[in-house]
Design a protein around this motif. Structure first.
Motif, mmCIF file in Angstrom:
data_model
loop_
_atom_site.group_PDB
_atom_site.id
_atom_site.type_symbol
_atom_site.label_atom_id
_atom_site.label_comp_id
_atom_site.label_asym_id
_atom_site.label_seq_id
_atom_site.Cartn_x
_atom_site.Cartn_y
_atom_site.Cartn_z
ATOM 1 N N GLU A 67 3.298 13.820 -13.664
ATOM 2 C CA GLU A 67 2.232 14.354 -14.528
ATOM 3 C C GLU A 67 1.924 15.689 -14.432
ATOM 4 O OE1 GLU A 67 -1.168 11.902 -14.167
ATOM 5 O OE2 GLU A 67 -0.652 10.071 -15.189
ATOM 6 N N ARG A 105 2.504 1.568 -3.453
ATOM 7 C CA ARG A 105 1.267 2.037 -4.485
ATOM 8 C C ARG A 105 1.140 3.364 -4.171
ATOM 9 N NH1 ARG A 105 -1.716 -1.710 -3.232
ATOM 10 N NH2 ARG A 105 -3.100 -0.993 -1.734
ATOM 11 N N LYS A 106 0.968 3.914 -3.018
ATOM 12 C CA LYS A 106 0.697 5.344 -2.636
ATOM 13 C C LYS A 106 1.879 6.194 -3.229
ATOM 14 C CE LYS A 106 -3.398 5.420 -1.184
ATOM 15 N NZ LYS A 106 -4.546 5.949 -2.016
ATOM 16 N N THR A 134 3.708 9.519 -9.658
ATOM 17 C CA THR A 134 3.146 9.751 -10.876
ATOM 18 C C THR A 134 2.465 11.049 -10.982
ATOM 19 O OG1 THR A 134 2.843 7.344 -11.132
ATOM 20 C CG2 THR A 134 1.398 8.716 -12.393
ATOM 21 N N THR A 135 1.666 11.418 -9.798
ATOM 22 C CA THR A 135 0.763 12.485 -9.867
ATOM 23 C C THR A 135 1.808 13.837 -10.197
ATOM 24 O OG1 THR A 135 -0.756 11.662 -8.621
ATOM 25 C CG2 THR A 135 -0.532 13.965 -8.597
ATOM 26 N N ASN A 194 4.000 5.289 -5.513
ATOM 27 C CA ASN A 194 4.205 5.597 -6.913
ATOM 28 C C ASN A 194 3.170 6.177 -7.542
ATOM 29 O OD1 ASN A 194 6.176 3.585 -7.139
ATOM 30 N ND2 ASN A 194 4.887 1.860 -7.270
ATOM 31 N N GLU A 195 1.972 6.262 -6.904
ATOM 32 C CA GLU A 195 0.681 7.414 -7.284
ATOM 33 C C GLU A 195 1.566 8.721 -6.887
ATOM 34 O OE1 GLU A 195 -2.530 6.298 -5.031
ATOM 35 O OE2 GLU A 195 -3.118 4.295 -6.219
ATOM 36 N N ALA A 251 -1.481 12.491 0.132
ATOM 37 C CA ALA A 251 -1.064 11.244 -0.071
ATOM 38 C C ALA A 251 -1.020 10.244 1.066
ATOM 39 C CB ALA A 251 0.282 10.898 -0.911
ATOM 40 N N SER A 289 0.924 -1.190 -0.155
ATOM 41 C CA SER A 289 -0.160 -0.007 -0.067
ATOM 42 C C SER A 289 0.673 1.133 0.131
ATOM 43 C CB SER A 289 -1.023 -0.030 1.384
ATOM 44 O OG SER A 289 -1.727 1.082 1.264
ATOM 45 N N THR A 335 0.752 17.948 -1.881
ATOM 46 C CA THR A 335 0.669 16.568 -2.625
ATOM 47 C C THR A 335 1.150 15.526 -1.595
ATOM 48 O OG1 THR A 335 1.095 17.806 -4.637
ATOM 49 C CG2 THR A 335 1.267 15.466 -4.413
ATOM 50 N N GLN A 357 -4.373 10.014 2.697
ATOM 51 C CA GLN A 357 -5.168 8.718 2.114
ATOM 52 C C GLN A 357 -4.629 7.445 2.797
ATOM 53 O OE1 GLN A 357 -4.586 9.236 -2.142
ATOM 54 N NE2 GLN A 357 -5.736 11.016 -2.346
#
Length: 550
Positions: free
Chosen positions: A263, A252-253, A259-260, A255-256, A340, A249, A336, A343
């Motif tokens: 991007e 994954r967070k 990525t955010t 990486n997210e 994250a 988890s 940001t 979350q």
């Protein structure tokens, strides 16, 4: 003792001194036969030349003669006996370590069948025969073979130990009873032995019971070790699963998050690149126009200049963008990471709730039936008939001031106490504005006649609701519990050996607080304090509810 009548009896061939078959038999003047060494040793020992059988005294030591006929008969008897021993020895068992050997056997020692307390010797089957056939030897006392026969003789009187003195608790001979142990309580060895055997049987039964208890305890300990291993394996597997999921988890967070950010950065970069490309194109067009204008301004061909000026349309430049109003600010990533993590915190919260739910289901197998003890209740408290509810009554009751009763602190204990293992129970606190003072477990020796202070001193392990919104763990110092909402039902779990007391919000499946590293040295009892009635505002009772029932 043998007589000189030469009858074919085995008794005739036994020396009356050594009680064994004659060796070098000789005859005294009075006509009696003895082993040559036996009669000489007898005379040397007694300092008197007297016949051991007829007690005839010789003034000088007589000459010992050999009876040729009798000596031949003894020799034949000895040879016959040896042949019998030789033929039967193959059938008899050889003495093994721990077994009593025959004292007469030469060479290979055979296993003794009996011991003689008179001869102080042990005999195999062959050498025991004279004691079974000779009339004089039949009177000897035989017993199962034993070693150290000398220990069975009285050291003082050289007589067999046949009696037991209960007064002095020792074995004695017949002479002892008329000398050293006169007027003592003396009984035969057999009688005392039978009594001792009864005691031994009782001791044996008690010993076997102790052995059985320890065997059962070993099985219990082994079973507990097996359960512990199973629990450890389960906890390790669950820990690996949880932390693997947590790691995945987090990754994954992460990486997210990356990525955010990337991007957003790519979008900003593309916007900037598009603007730059467009401006560079305009610059290229403007530089081309600038070159043409400069070329015309240097031309000497008037007609060409005038014709070209019209085509260039110098008064109307090509269309361009007003870049003063265009901006490409740097990308902002403020918040940001926090969002994250927030979350992730939500994910962890859900995971924690799931874990607590599983944990509480496991705790339910340690549920105990708890009932309130009216003998301990403060005189302001009202207990239900089933002993499951308690509340403040505002009216004092006339109750006996027994040692178990609380007289200062308005509380009550459970009837059940615990001094080992694990136990769990649940209490409904719905509608309570305060539990003042405590809810939890206490040591049996808690002072029931004085006010309870905030310093636990290893006496109690409780949580407390005061002023309707403050939840406090009675630690040292007290710990303010950051609960968002008040629990409606509280679960209490205790692991005596582990020194652990934990409180749970049952409906929210959340851990409220844990006391760890506690030192339990005596019985623990569940403890309840419903608080003051507060003019009916806090009149709701504390209710001990069945575990697992909503």
């Amino acid at each position: 003792m043998a007589s000189a009548n030469f009858l074919p009896s085995e008794d005739q061939f036994l020396c009356s001194v050594c009680l064994d078959v004659f060796t070098d038999p000789v005859t005294t003047p009075c006509g009696h036969n003895f082993c040559k060494n036996c009669i000489n040793d007898y005379w040397n020992t007694n300092n008197q030349n007297m016949c051991p059988l007829c007690t005839k005294v010789f003034f000088s030591r007589p000459e010992l003669l050999v009876n040729t006929l009798f000596s031949g008969m003894v020799s034949q008897f000895r040879q016959s006996t040896q042949q019998k021993a030789s033929s039967s020895s193959s059938e008899q068992q050889e003495s093994r370590p721990g077994e009593v050997p025959c004292d007469v056997c030469t060479g290979t020692k055979l296993k003794a069948l009996k011991s003689c307390l008179v001869c102080l010797a042990s005999y195999c089957e062959t050498h025991l025969e004279p004691h079974l056939t000779a009339s004089r030897l039949k009177r000897h006392q035989l017993m199962d073979p034993v070693e150290n026969l000398e220990d069975r003789m009285c050291l003082k009187h050289d007589k067999p130990l046949e009696l037991f003195c209960r007064t002095d608790q020792t074995c004695v001979c017949m002479l002892c009873t008329v000398l050293d142990h006169k007027m003592h309580n003396v009984v035969p060895l057999k009688q005392e032995c039978e009594g001792k055997k009864v005691e031994l049987q009782k001791t044996e039964a008690e010993t076997q019971e102790m052995i059985q208890k320890r065997r059962l305890k070993i099985q219990e300990v082994q079973h507990n070790v097996k359960l512990s291993e199973e629990d450890a394996d389960r906890e390790k597997a669950e820990g690996v699963q949880v932390f693997t999921g947590l790691k995945e988890s987090v990754e994954r967070k992460l990486n997210e998050l990356i990525t955010t950010i990337e991007e957003k950065q790519r979008s900003t970069k593309k916007q900037a690149e598009d603007a730059i490309r467009e401006m560079e194109q305009e610059i290229s067009d403007l530089m081309k126009r600038s070159t043409e204008v400069e070329k015309l301004s240097l031309s000497e061909d008037h007609l060409h200049v005038l014709q070209s000026v019209q085509s260039l349309n110098i008064h109307h430049p090509p269309p361009t963008k007003d870049w003063s109003q265009v901006s490409v600010p740097p990308a902002s990533h403020e918040g940001t990471v926090r969002r994250a993590v927030s979350q992730l915190e939500g994910t962890l919260s859900n995971m924690m709730k799931t874990l607590v739910e599983v944990e509480m289901k496991r705790l339910q197998k340690f549920a105990v039936d708890v009932t309130l003890d009216p003998k301990t209740a403060h005189h302001y408290l009202i207990l239900s008939d089933d002993g499951k509810q308690v509340k403040h009554g505002d009216v004092t009751k006339n109750l006996p001031n027994n040692p178990e009763r609380f007289t200062t602190c308005i509380c009550v204990l459970a009837k059940q106490s615990f001094s080992s293992g694990k136990f769990y129970f649940e209490i409904q606190v719905k509608g309570k504005t305060e539990w003042f003072l405590f809810l939890g477990v206490v040591r049996e020796s808690i002072n029931r006649k004085e006010e309870i202070t905030w310093r636990p001193e290893d006496v109690y392990w409780t949580i407390d609701l005061t002023n309707g919104n403050k939840y406090i763990a009675a630690a040292d110092p007290p710990v303010l519990l950051p609960l968002k909402s008040g629990p409606q039902k509280v679960g209490v779990f205790v692991d005596y050996e582990e020194g652990l007391v934990s409180f749970y919000d049952v409906e929210a499946a959340a851990l409220i607080y844990s006391f760890t590293g506690c030192s339990f040295k005596e019985k623990l009892l569940p403890y309840f304090c419903p608080g003051h009635n507060d003019d009916g505002i806090n009149s709701a009772p504390l209710v001990i509810t069945p575990v697992g029932v909503n």
